[in-house]
Motif scaffolding. Structure first.
Motif, PDB file in Angstrom:
ATOM      1  N   SER A 247       0.820  -1.212   0.000  1.00  0.00           N
ATOM      2  CA  SER A 247       0.000   0.000   0.000  1.00  0.00           C
ATOM      3  C   SER A 247       0.855   1.264   0.000  1.00  0.00           C
ATOM      4  CB  SER A 247      -0.925   0.001   1.214  1.00  0.00           C
ATOM      5  OG  SER A 247      -0.173  -0.048   2.419  1.00  0.00           O
ATOM      6  N   GLY A 250       0.931   3.957  -2.707  1.00  0.00           N
ATOM      7  CA  GLY A 250       0.040   5.107  -2.696  1.00  0.00           C
ATOM      8  C   GLY A 250       0.696   6.370  -2.188  1.00  0.00           C
ATOM      9  N   ALA A 251       1.901   6.241  -1.613  1.00  0.00           N
ATOM     10  CA  ALA A 251       2.632   7.408  -1.103  1.00  0.00           C
ATOM     11  C   ALA A 251       3.597   7.977  -2.131  1.00  0.00           C
ATOM     12  CB  ALA A 251       3.397   7.016   0.164  1.00  0.00           C
ATOM     13  N   PRO A 253       3.520  10.264  -4.944  1.00  0.00           N
ATOM     14  CA  PRO A 253       2.649  11.218  -5.639  1.00  0.00           C
ATOM     15  C   PRO A 253       3.057  11.512  -7.067  1.00  0.00           C
ATOM     16  CG  PRO A 253       4.105  12.374  -4.119  1.00  0.00           C
ATOM     17  CD  PRO A 253       4.308  10.906  -3.871  1.00  0.00           C
ATOM     18  N   SER A 271      -7.608   0.278  -2.159  1.00  0.00           N
ATOM     19  CA  SER A 271      -8.178   1.616  -2.327  1.00  0.00           C
ATOM     20  C   SER A 271      -7.097   2.690  -2.373  1.00  0.00           C
ATOM     21  CB  SER A 271      -9.152   1.911  -1.184  1.00  0.00           C
ATOM     22  OG  SER A 271      -8.487   1.831   0.068  1.00  0.00           O
ATOM     23  N   TRP A 272      -5.894   2.352  -1.886  1.00  0.00           N
ATOM     24  CA  TRP A 272      -4.797   3.307  -1.896  1.00  0.00           C
ATOM     25  C   TRP A 272      -4.440   3.778  -3.302  1.00  0.00           C
ATOM     26  CZ3 TRP A 272      -1.234   1.089  -4.986  1.00  0.00           C
ATOM     27  CH2 TRP A 272      -1.163  -0.306  -5.016  1.00  0.00           C
ATOM     28  N   GLY A 274      -6.195   5.170  -5.300  1.00  0.00           N
ATOM     29  CA  GLY A 274      -6.785   6.470  -5.542  1.00  0.00           C
ATOM     30  C   GLY A 274      -5.893   7.628  -5.164  1.00  0.00           C
ATOM     31  N   SER A 275      -4.828   7.349  -4.386  1.00  0.00           N
ATOM     32  CA  SER A 275      -3.887   8.404  -3.992  1.00  0.00           C
ATOM     33  C   SER A 275      -2.870   8.707  -5.082  1.00  0.00           C
ATOM     34  CB  SER A 275      -3.147   7.987  -2.711  1.00  0.00           C
ATOM     35  OG  SER A 275      -4.059   7.731  -1.657  1.00  0.00           O
ATOM     36  N   MET A 276      -2.806   7.862  -6.083  1.00  0.00           N
ATOM     37  CA  MET A 276      -1.788   8.009  -7.132  1.00  0.00           C
ATOM     38  C   MET A 276      -2.365   8.886  -8.246  1.00  0.00           C
ATOM     39  SD  MET A 276      -0.655   3.996  -7.020  1.00  0.00           S
ATOM     40  CE  MET A 276       0.822   4.137  -8.007  1.00  0.00           C
ATOM     41  N   THR A 277      -2.523  10.141  -7.945  1.00  0.00           N
ATOM     42  CA  THR A 277      -3.216  11.051  -8.856  1.00  0.00           C
ATOM     43  C   THR A 277      -2.414  11.383 -10.106  1.00  0.00           C
ATOM     44  OG1 THR A 277      -2.382  12.907  -7.547  1.00  0.00           O
ATOM     45  CG2 THR A 277      -4.569  12.082  -6.999  1.00  0.00           C
ATOM     46  N   GLU A 296     -12.080   3.767  -6.112  1.00  0.00           N
ATOM     47  CA  GLU A 296     -11.086   4.844  -6.030  1.00  0.00           C
ATOM     48  C   GLU A 296     -10.312   5.038  -7.337  1.00  0.00           C
ATOM     49  OE1 GLU A 296     -12.119   3.644  -1.953  1.00  0.00           O
ATOM     50  OE2 GLU A 296     -11.602   2.569  -3.799  1.00  0.00           O
ATOM     51  N   CYS A 300      -8.199   8.835 -10.286  1.00  0.00           N
ATOM     52  CA  CYS A 300      -6.988   8.911 -11.105  1.00  0.00           C
ATOM     53  C   CYS A 300      -7.338   9.602 -12.417  1.00  0.00           C
ATOM     54  CB  CYS A 300      -6.431   7.509 -11.364  1.00  0.00           C
ATOM     55  SG  CYS A 300      -5.972   6.594  -9.889  1.00  0.00           S
TER      56      CYS A 300
END
Length: 640
Positions: A247, A250-251, A253, A271-272, A274-277, A296, A300
């Motif tokens: 996970s 997801g950190a 960016p 669901s992490w 979704g942090s990978m924008t 999520e 993206c």
């Protein structure tokens, strides 16, 4: 080779006795006796001499380090000694020096990794800690900006069985991590592999890409991968990665490209994601992921291409996918997805070019919104449970080149306007549906059409059930299959206009009349099936077959052939399947059939063949199936 790598005892912490002994030496105390003045004077002179030597050494080292790139903390000086190979190697540390560096390293890494992993023997984190503390030939101090990065890459190496990688890519070598790569990663090609940096967009020394495809990586991706916060590009496909995706991804960016396809990864897509924008390309294909697609994914917005095919994903297609408005390539086939295709699919219309939802359990009708995806060039909806008419939506997709709709339950009635405007079609497979109506002759006017597969539908019957009287000239059509319909009439002699054909299957219809000799002009054919029709009885084996020397599969089962098998059949040496079942073939089998050394399936049953089986049949070393039953053989064993 560094001595500490092969000696496990060198990895252990110093004992209490060793620490006491070193402390006593450094403190100048003794527990065995008192120092006399004579001894003190002696030691003073020795100390002064030692001081001069040390001062001289330090001056020499400082001069040597002026032109060397500084990777250590500016407050710390690292001395080196010359190894046996002429290169610089760290001096053997004393137990106290090693303990201090080990403890400093442990204290720093405990802030980014679990202490349990750092201290568990054999854990990748523990191996990376030992390497940094004791084996690194170009060590960094714990407060160096690249220290954590170096540790994360070392952890990746040990977690993925680094010593057995096909290409080592200078991993764990001297110099900064930007040089841990190999520009001959792919043999005989100038393709870069390993880890590297892009100094033009980031601070010097920050790793921005990892490329290790097909390199025998084996194991579970460590969570420390998330410590490489400037990663932009990760390509690890074609290895033996197992376990779940961490996970910690997801950190990252700035990660825009992630390809871990063709591995053995399991678990769910978290669901992490979704942090990978910044993500624009995601390839998780050919793994063993389970569970449903995370909603999520809709977070993206920059996604351009996503491939999750060949997994065990289930559940409905989330409507949130519509938020990926920039998507151009979406592949979700070969899973167990259920439900309807989302009605809001039309929002992809401005960009979507490739959509594959094959081999799932999707049901219902094709949504009207699909007609808005006018830039589509490839659409795969085959092997689902879709129903209703598909033409109203498909007819608007005038840029389509590839259209695969086979094995559904579409029930369109084909008319002269069916997909007439989709003029760029090259591959059209709508087999195994419930299509009715006449043969769509106008599709052969599409100048780029290469594959037209209509087999196993309900075409024909009534006044619309006849083959066309005239086939147009086509230099592109290579594959034509109308097997398993209800088409009637005779095969027109204009079948010879389809000179590019390699595959022709008209079997299992209601065709009558003679088989036209013009088929023999289609000399590129490697597959010809005319079986199970109502052709008129013809005396003699069809001579027009003789020029078709490229044939690999020939089925004339139940085509009313009467006469002997000609000797020239032995010249069709590419044949691997010959089906002459249920005809009126007479006489003996020619010995020339023994020249068909590629033959795998020979079906001569239900005829009037007599005599014996030629010994030349023993030359068919690849033969897997031989059917000779219901004939008039004297002996079905091979003749002596």
């Amino acid at each position: 080779m560094d001595p500490y790598r092969d000696d496990p005892e060198q990895h252990s912490l110093p004992t209490v006795d060793e620490i006491r002994q070193n402390a006593a030496i450094l403190g100048g105390s003794s527990t065995t006796g008192r120092n006399t003045p004579h001894h003190k004077k002696k030691w003073i002179w020795i100390g002064m001499a030692g001081f001069v030597c040390v001062l001289t050494l330090l001056m020499g080292v400082s001069v040597g380090l002026r032109n060397k790139k500084e990777r250590s903390s500016p407050t710390t000086t690292t001395t080196t000694t010359t190894g046996t190979d002429g290169g610089d190697t760290p001096p053997p540390p004393t137990s106290t020096e090693y303990y201090k560096r080990y403890q400093d390293t442990l204290d720093t890494l405990a802030k980014v990794s679990a202490l349990e992993d750092l201290t568990r023997t054999g854990a990748p984190q523990q191996q990376a800690l030992n390497w940094i503390a004791n084996e690194d030939l170009d060590p960094l101090q714990a407060d160096h900006p690249q220290f954590i990065q170096r540790y994360a890459l070392a952890t990746l190496y040990f977690a993925l069985d680094g010593p057995h990688w096909t290409k080592q890519c200078r991993w764990l070598g001297m110099g900064d991590e930007c040089k841990w790569n190999d520009d001959t990663y792919m043999d005989h090609q100038n393709i870069l592999g390993g880890a590297g940096c892009l100094d033009d967009t980031h601070s010097p020394g920050e790793v921005t890409w990892l490329m290790l495809p097909m390199n025998r990586l084996k194991g579970t991706l460590p969570s420390e991968l998330g410590l490489l916060t400037k990663l932009n590009f990760v390509l690890l496909s074609g290895n033996d990665l197992r376990g779940e995706l961490p996970s910690s991804l997801g950190a990252l960016p700035e990660l825009s490209y992630l390809d871990v396809g063709h591995n053995e990864l399991t678990g769910t897509v978290g669901s992490w994601i979704g942090s990978m924008t910044s993500l624009n390309t995601l390839d998780l294909a050919m793994n063993r992921f389970t569970g449903s697609l995370p909603t999520e994914l809709g977070a993206c917005p920059n996604m351009l291409a996503m491939d999750m095919e060949h997994n065990d994903l289930w559940g409905r297609l989330p409507t949130e996918l519509a938020s990926m408005t920039k998507i151009t390539n979406l592949r979700l086939g070969f899973n167990a997805l259920t439900g309807n295709i989302p009605t809001n699919i039309g929002v992809w219309g401005k960009n979507l070019k490739y959509l594959r939802l094959s081999n799932n359990r999707l049901e219902g009708k094709i949504p009207v919104g699909l007609s808005e995806c006018t830039r589509l060039t490839a659409l795969y909806l085959d092997d689902n449970e879709l129903v209703g008419n598909m033409a109203p939506q498909i007819s608007f997709l005038t840029n389509l080149r590839k259209l695969f709709l086979e094995r559904n339950q579409f029930d369109d009635s084909l008319t002269e306007n069916f997909l007439r405007e989709v003029k760029h079609l090259q591959y059209f497979d709508v087999s195994h549906n419930r299509l009715q109506g006449k043969f769509p002759l106008h599709l052969l006017d599409h100048t780029k059409m290469e594959v037209l597969d209509l087999n196993h539908n309900e075409l024909g019957g009534g006044t619309d059930g006849f083959l066309p009287d005239e086939f147009p000239v086509s230099t592109s059509l290579k594959y034509l299959s109308i097997q398993g319909n209800f088409l009637e009439g005779t095969i027109p002699t204009s079948i010879g206009n389809l000179q590019a054909l390699r595959h022709l299957d008209m079997s299992s219809n209601r065709l009558d009349g003679p088989m036209p000799s013009e088929i023999g002009t289609l000399t590129k054919l490697d597959y010809l099936f005319l079986a199970d029709n109502d052709f008129a009885v013809q005396d003699g084996f069809p001579a027009w077959i003789q020029p078709l020397t490229k044939l690999r599969e020939l089925s004339l089962k139940q085509t009313a052939i009467k006469g002997q098998i000609p000797t020239w059949m032995g010249d069709l040496t590419h044949l691997r399947l010959l089906d002459l079942d249920w005809n009126r073939i007479t006489g003996q089998m020619p010995t020339e059939l023994g020249k068909l050394t590629n033959m795998k399936y020979l079906l001569l049953n239900r005829n009037w063949i007599n005599g014996t089986v030629p010994t030349e049949f023993l030359n068919m070393k690849k033969l897997e199936l031989l059917l000779l039953d219901d004939n008039h053989f004297k002996d079905i064993s091979v003749a002596d």
